[in-house]
Design an enzyme around this catalytic site. Sequence first.
Site, short mmCIF file in Angstrom:
data_model
loop_
_atom_site.label_atom_id
_atom_site.label_comp_id
_atom_site.label_asym_id
_atom_site.label_seq_id
_atom_site.Cartn_x
_atom_site.Cartn_y
_atom_site.Cartn_z
CE LYS A 16 -15.08 -2.80 13.95
NZ LYS A 16 -14.08 -3.35 14.87
NE ARG A 92 -16.27 0.38 19.93
CZ ARG A 92 -15.67 0.90 18.88
NH1 ARG A 92 -16.35 1.33 17.87
NH2 ARG A 92 -14.38 0.96 18.81
NE ARG A 129 -5.28 -0.19 13.97
CZ ARG A 129 -6.55 -0.30 14.32
NH1 ARG A 129 -7.43 -0.88 13.53
NH2 ARG A 129 -6.94 0.15 15.50
NE ARG A 161 -6.97 3.92 15.97
CZ ARG A 161 -8.16 3.31 15.88
NH1 ARG A 161 -8.61 2.94 14.70
NH2 ARG A 161 -8.87 3.08 16.95
NE ARG A 172 -9.08 0.71 20.73
CZ ARG A 172 -8.04 0.56 19.89
NH1 ARG A 172 -6.81 0.62 20.33
NH2 ARG A 172 -8.26 0.36 18.63
P1 AMP Z 1 -12.59 2.62 16.47
O1 AMP Z 1 -11.89 3.39 15.41
O2 AMP Z 1 -13.90 2.03 16.00
O3 AMP Z 1 -11.71 1.60 17.16
O4 AMP Z 1 -13.01 3.69 17.60
C1 AMP Z 1 -12.03 4.47 18.25
C2 AMP Z 1 -12.58 5.00 19.56
O5 AMP Z 1 -13.72 5.85 19.30
C3 AMP Z 1 -13.10 3.95 20.52
O6 AMP Z 1 -12.07 3.36 21.31
C4 AMP Z 1 -14.06 4.79 21.37
O7 AMP Z 1 -13.36 5.63 22.26
C5 AMP Z 1 -14.70 5.69 20.32
N1 AMP Z 1 -15.89 5.08 19.70
C6 AMP Z 1 -16.08 4.80 18.38
N2 AMP Z 1 -17.29 4.28 18.17
C7 AMP Z 1 -17.90 4.22 19.37
C8 AMP Z 1 -19.17 3.75 19.81
N3 AMP Z 1 -20.06 3.22 18.95
N4 AMP Z 1 -19.45 3.83 21.14
C9 AMP Z 1 -18.57 4.35 22.02
N5 AMP Z 1 -17.36 4.80 21.66
C10 AMP Z 1 -17.01 4.74 20.36
#
Ligand code: AMP
Length: 226
Positions: A16, A92, A129, A161, A172
Amino acid sequence: MPGVRLILLGRQGAGKGTQCVRLSRHYVVPHIATGDMFRAAVKARTAAGRRVKRYLDGGELVPDDLVIEVVAERLGQHDSKVRGFVLDGFPRTVRQAEALEKMLEPDRIDLVVDLDVPKEIVLARLASRRVCSACGANYSLQVPPKVDWSCDVCGGEVIQRADDTEVAIRRRLDLYDSETAPLIRWYGEAGLLVTVDGQGSADEVMDRIVRVVDGRRQDVADDGSW
Ligand code: AMP
């Protein structure tokens, strides 16, 4: 070129982030990534950053109210109001999607792209990654930066990360199945969803996405409502 209001859905590791960066350049719209916004807040030790850190570290979802507040503030800014956006990592949950609908009224999302990559493949991708800690550019053990784990784009340090550990990755992906999969059904019922095969090179996937987005624009333009 007119802007566009796009959402990219897909498991963590489906690509993404990579595609959203390209789409935001292609359609000249801001790339709004909630994960990046939260990581930046944690790094800068802001009040919001302190509130969300434990969720990010554990791979848990940040509570809906807090996410919705952050996104509403961002979507209220001039660029996204005028040009639109490509949303990465938001919504989400169905609750976040309902809140987004209200934020955009009387406008609507143009298209939701579900980037489909099987779970076994994203697990392998996530384990290898690596990301730039300064600008967020993506790398992997197979495709590292050219020099010494320094980012090719900005020279920042390229790291794994904190939430790309095996336990947090599994958590996740489980949350994606339980919380985000219902969202895919929800957008499907709203007639906004297109599933795109996320396997192949970044260029191939990008071409597929642009084809469906432009096809949709054409259909709606023919209808007179885009
Ligand atoms: P990502 O980079 O999109 O994988 O997001 C990293 C982390 O940020 C996730 O594992 C959540 O802890 C938090 N996060 C990001 N976007 C959301 C969302 N829309 N709702 C809830 N938590 C989020």
